[in-house]
Design a protein around this motif. Sequence first.
Motif, PDB file in Angstrom:
ATOM      1  N   PHE A 181      31.391  12.216 121.151  1.00 31.34           N
ATOM      2  CA  PHE A 181      32.117  10.933 121.208  1.00 31.34           C
ATOM      3  C   PHE A 181      32.719  10.718 122.593  1.00 31.34           C
ATOM      4  O   PHE A 181      32.624   9.632 123.167  1.00 31.34           O
ATOM      5  CB  PHE A 181      33.231  10.892 120.151  1.00 31.34           C
ATOM      6  CG  PHE A 181      34.156   9.720 120.305  1.00 31.34           C
ATOM      7  CD1 PHE A 181      33.833   8.485 119.754  1.00 31.34           C
ATOM      8  CD2 PHE A 181      35.343   9.834 121.024  1.00 31.34           C
ATOM      9  CE1 PHE A 181      34.673   7.392 119.929  1.00 31.34           C
ATOM     10  CE2 PHE A 181      36.192   8.740 121.197  1.00 31.34           C
ATOM     11  CZ  PHE A 181      35.856   7.520 120.638  1.00 31.34           C
ATOM     12  N   ALA A 182      33.345  11.763 123.156  1.00 25.82           N
ATOM     13  CA  ALA A 182      34.030  11.654 124.451  1.00 25.82           C
ATOM     14  C   ALA A 182      33.053  11.288 125.567  1.00 25.82           C
ATOM     15  O   ALA A 182      33.352  10.438 126.419  1.00 25.82           O
ATOM     16  CB  ALA A 182      34.742  12.966 124.785  1.00 25.82           C
ATOM     17  N   LEU A 226      25.248  -2.983 125.656  1.00 24.81           N
ATOM     18  CA  LEU A 226      25.608  -3.084 127.075  1.00 24.81           C
ATOM     19  C   LEU A 226      24.440  -2.653 127.955  1.00 24.81           C
ATOM     20  O   LEU A 226      24.192  -3.243 129.008  1.00 24.81           O
ATOM     21  CB  LEU A 226      26.836  -2.218 127.387  1.00 24.81           C
ATOM     22  CG  LEU A 226      28.199  -2.776 126.989  1.00 24.81           C
ATOM     23  CD1 LEU A 226      29.307  -2.003 127.662  1.00 24.81           C
ATOM     24  CD2 LEU A 226      28.327  -4.249 127.346  1.00 24.81           C
ATOM     25  N   LYS A 227      23.707  -1.614 127.527  1.00 27.45           N
ATOM     26  CA  LYS A 227      22.548  -1.161 128.310  1.00 27.45           C
ATOM     27  C   LYS A 227      21.495  -2.266 128.395  1.00 27.45           C
ATOM     28  O   LYS A 227      20.893  -2.480 129.446  1.00 27.45           O
ATOM     29  CB  LYS A 227      21.933   0.098 127.667  1.00 27.45           C
ATOM     30  CG  LYS A 227      22.712   1.368 127.983  1.00 27.45           C
ATOM     31  CD  LYS A 227      22.073   2.583 127.326  1.00 27.45           C
ATOM     32  CE  LYS A 227      22.830   3.858 127.659  1.00 27.45           C
ATOM     33  NZ  LYS A 227      22.344   5.017 126.882  1.00 27.45           N
ATOM     34  N   VAL A 279      29.827   2.711 115.846  1.00 27.67           N
ATOM     35  CA  VAL A 279      30.161   1.413 116.432  1.00 27.67           C
ATOM     36  C   VAL A 279      30.106   1.511 117.959  1.00 27.67           C
ATOM     37  O   VAL A 279      29.580   0.624 118.644  1.00 27.67           O
ATOM     38  CB  VAL A 279      31.556   0.941 115.949  1.00 27.67           C
ATOM     39  CG1 VAL A 279      32.006  -0.303 116.702  1.00 27.67           C
ATOM     40  CG2 VAL A 279      31.528   0.681 114.441  1.00 27.67           C
ATOM     41  N   GLN A 280      30.608   2.619 118.492  1.00 26.19           N
ATOM     42  CA  GLN A 280      30.580   2.818 119.938  1.00 26.19           C
ATOM     43  C   GLN A 280      29.129   2.954 120.432  1.00 26.19           C
ATOM     44  O   GLN A 280      28.762   2.434 121.492  1.00 26.19           O
ATOM     45  CB  GLN A 280      31.391   4.072 120.285  1.00 26.19           C
ATOM     46  CG  GLN A 280      31.552   4.317 121.775  1.00 26.19           C
ATOM     47  CD  GLN A 280      32.451   5.503 122.050  1.00 26.19           C
ATOM     48  OE1 GLN A 280      33.620   5.344 122.364  1.00 26.19           O
ATOM     49  NE2 GLN A 280      31.917   6.692 121.926  1.00 26.19           N
ATOM     50  N   TYR A 281      28.292   3.671 119.667  1.00 28.94           N
ATOM     51  CA  TYR A 281      26.885   3.848 120.016  1.00 28.94           C
ATOM     52  C   TYR A 281      26.182   2.490 120.068  1.00 28.94           C
ATOM     53  O   TYR A 281      25.413   2.198 120.983  1.00 28.94           O
ATOM     54  CB  TYR A 281      26.214   4.750 118.977  1.00 28.94           C
ATOM     55  CG  TYR A 281      24.735   4.968 119.195  1.00 28.94           C
ATOM     56  CD1 TYR A 281      24.284   5.950 120.073  1.00 28.94           C
ATOM     57  CD2 TYR A 281      23.784   4.194 118.524  1.00 28.94           C
ATOM     58  CE1 TYR A 281      22.931   6.153 120.282  1.00 28.94           C
ATOM     59  CE2 TYR A 281      22.426   4.390 118.730  1.00 28.94           C
ATOM     60  CZ  TYR A 281      22.009   5.375 119.601  1.00 28.94           C
ATOM     61  OH  TYR A 281      20.670   5.566 119.805  1.00 28.94           O
ATOM     62  N   TRP A 282      26.468   1.659 119.078  1.00 26.65           N
ATOM     63  CA  TRP A 282      25.881   0.321 118.966  1.00 26.65           C
ATOM     64  C   TRP A 282      26.295  -0.546 120.174  1.00 26.65           C
ATOM     65  O   TRP A 282      25.470  -1.224 120.785  1.00 26.65           O
ATOM     66  CB  TRP A 282      26.386  -0.273 117.655  1.00 26.65           C
ATOM     67  CG  TRP A 282      25.759  -1.519 117.143  1.00 26.65           C
ATOM     68  CD1 TRP A 282      24.480  -1.945 117.316  1.00 26.65           C
ATOM     69  CD2 TRP A 282      26.399  -2.492 116.315  1.00 26.65           C
ATOM     70  NE1 TRP A 282      24.284  -3.121 116.646  1.00 26.65           N
ATOM     71  CE2 TRP A 282      25.430  -3.480 116.017  1.00 26.65           C
ATOM     72  CE3 TRP A 282      27.682  -2.620 115.782  1.00 26.65           C
ATOM     73  CZ2 TRP A 282      25.733  -4.587 115.218  1.00 26.65           C
ATOM     74  CZ3 TRP A 282      27.966  -3.711 114.978  1.00 26.65           C
ATOM     75  CH2 TRP A 282      27.009  -4.685 114.708  1.00 26.65           C
ATOM     76  N   LEU A 341      30.495   4.529 128.257  1.00 27.57           N
ATOM     77  CA  LEU A 341      30.789   3.128 127.933  1.00 27.57           C
ATOM     78  C   LEU A 341      31.773   2.530 128.946  1.00 27.57           C
ATOM     79  O   LEU A 341      31.590   1.400 129.400  1.00 27.57           O
ATOM     80  CB  LEU A 341      31.349   3.049 126.503  1.00 27.57           C
ATOM     81  CG  LEU A 341      31.509   1.682 125.860  1.00 27.57           C
ATOM     82  CD1 LEU A 341      30.185   0.929 125.803  1.00 27.57           C
ATOM     83  CD2 LEU A 341      32.076   1.819 124.445  1.00 27.57           C
ATOM     84  N   GLN A 342      32.813   3.303 129.316  1.00 31.14           N
ATOM     85  CA  GLN A 342      33.774   2.806 130.308  1.00 31.14           C
ATOM     86  C   GLN A 342      33.071   2.525 131.638  1.00 31.14           C
ATOM     87  O   GLN A 342      33.350   1.528 132.306  1.00 31.14           O
ATOM     88  CB  GLN A 342      34.920   3.812 130.551  1.00 31.14           C
ATOM     89  CG  GLN A 342      35.675   4.269 129.316  1.00 31.14           C
ATOM     90  CD  GLN A 342      36.010   3.156 128.356  1.00 31.14           C
ATOM     91  OE1 GLN A 342      36.585   2.146 128.728  1.00 31.14           O
ATOM     92  NE2 GLN A 342      35.618   3.315 127.103  1.00 31.14           N
TER      93      GLN A 342
END
Lengths: 194, 194
Positions: A175-176, B185-186, B177-180, A182-183
């Motif tokens: 996750f980290a 964004l990619k 959700v973060q993966y999605w 993402l950032q």
Amino acid sequence: MMNFEDFEEKTISRKEIFKGHMIDVVLDEVRLPNGETSRRELVFHPGAVAVIPITADNKMIMVKQFRKPMEKVLLEIPAGKIDPGEHDHPKETAERELEEETGFRANMFTFVTSMYVSPGFANELLHIYYAEDLEKVPNPRPQDDDEILELYTLTLEEAKAEIASGLICDAKTIFAVQYWELQQLKTLLKEDKR
Amino acid sequence: MMNFEDFEEKTISRKEIFKGHMIDVVLDEVRLPNGETSRRELVFHPGAVAVIPITADNKMIMVKQFRKPMEKVLLEIPAGKIDPGEHDHPKETAERELEEETGFRANMFTFVTSMYVSPGFANELLHIYYAEDLEKVPNPRPQDDDEILELYTLTLEEAKAEIASGLICDAKTIFAVQYWELQQLKTLLKEDKR
């Protein structure tokens, strides 16, 4: 839409199986909303903290350590369980763990999220923080006696390669790394938009 | 750099505490590399799968369910534990769970990652898949008798709002959700580069 009562599993009886230093285990017999009964094997855990520490040259600090449940050495972000009396102050626990495990403290310490790591059987809640603007603590608090750690710093590409290699293989660290990527992409997109 | 032997905790003795349907609990006395002894409270778990199901109109399918360890209703991606005999085929378990919990099957089913959810005390390994090109199964396999579920579909913004509200609060779903978001964004960045 269903209400809470449509989901709730009422406890008929609870059997205490184990009271440990880290976890308690109980066996519940429950009444389901449809009237049937079932059993639930539950682990109670005091909760934990984890820190995503980013250095001035944009590397993530991780610790290598042996993990008995898997009989394996894992590369993870610094983390630790919440001690009694610390429940109202997980940020302080996180700052303590960062100092004990890495010898650093952070001038910027930001809350990221809290997550139940395995909601099917355990109530462990993990609080995650992002730590930047790090500085070496002159005389850092020592590590726990029973923790043997080795420190690493990794670029994003190196961290992704260690996920692929399987050395990084726990939820909070994967996750980290994803959060960090993402950032960086968000920053890139903002720059593109200028 | 330290070697495996510098980290390894050797088992001196093991006491079996509990043998359940979902988890086994043991208490180990271990010899640390520095010669000291310590104890480890361990939970053995058969492993689990989770699915990130994305609909044709770019929404994520989630299930609302009661989780006894927290006595709370959580909104999560479809998931389930691996049954005996399924260990070599976690993808099939994931396809089964998707069908049982949502009534959908996926024409594109991609492995995302495997993660130990709580490596400090549990050996539970969670395998996560990304499911696209969904179609309704005419007569889907039924849900487990003791699972009461309610289905939801959420946009990325709605999912992020439910993380903020606390209804989505488990590690696999926050990761999903973060993966999605990262995939989206990619795609955006690639389009910007054209």
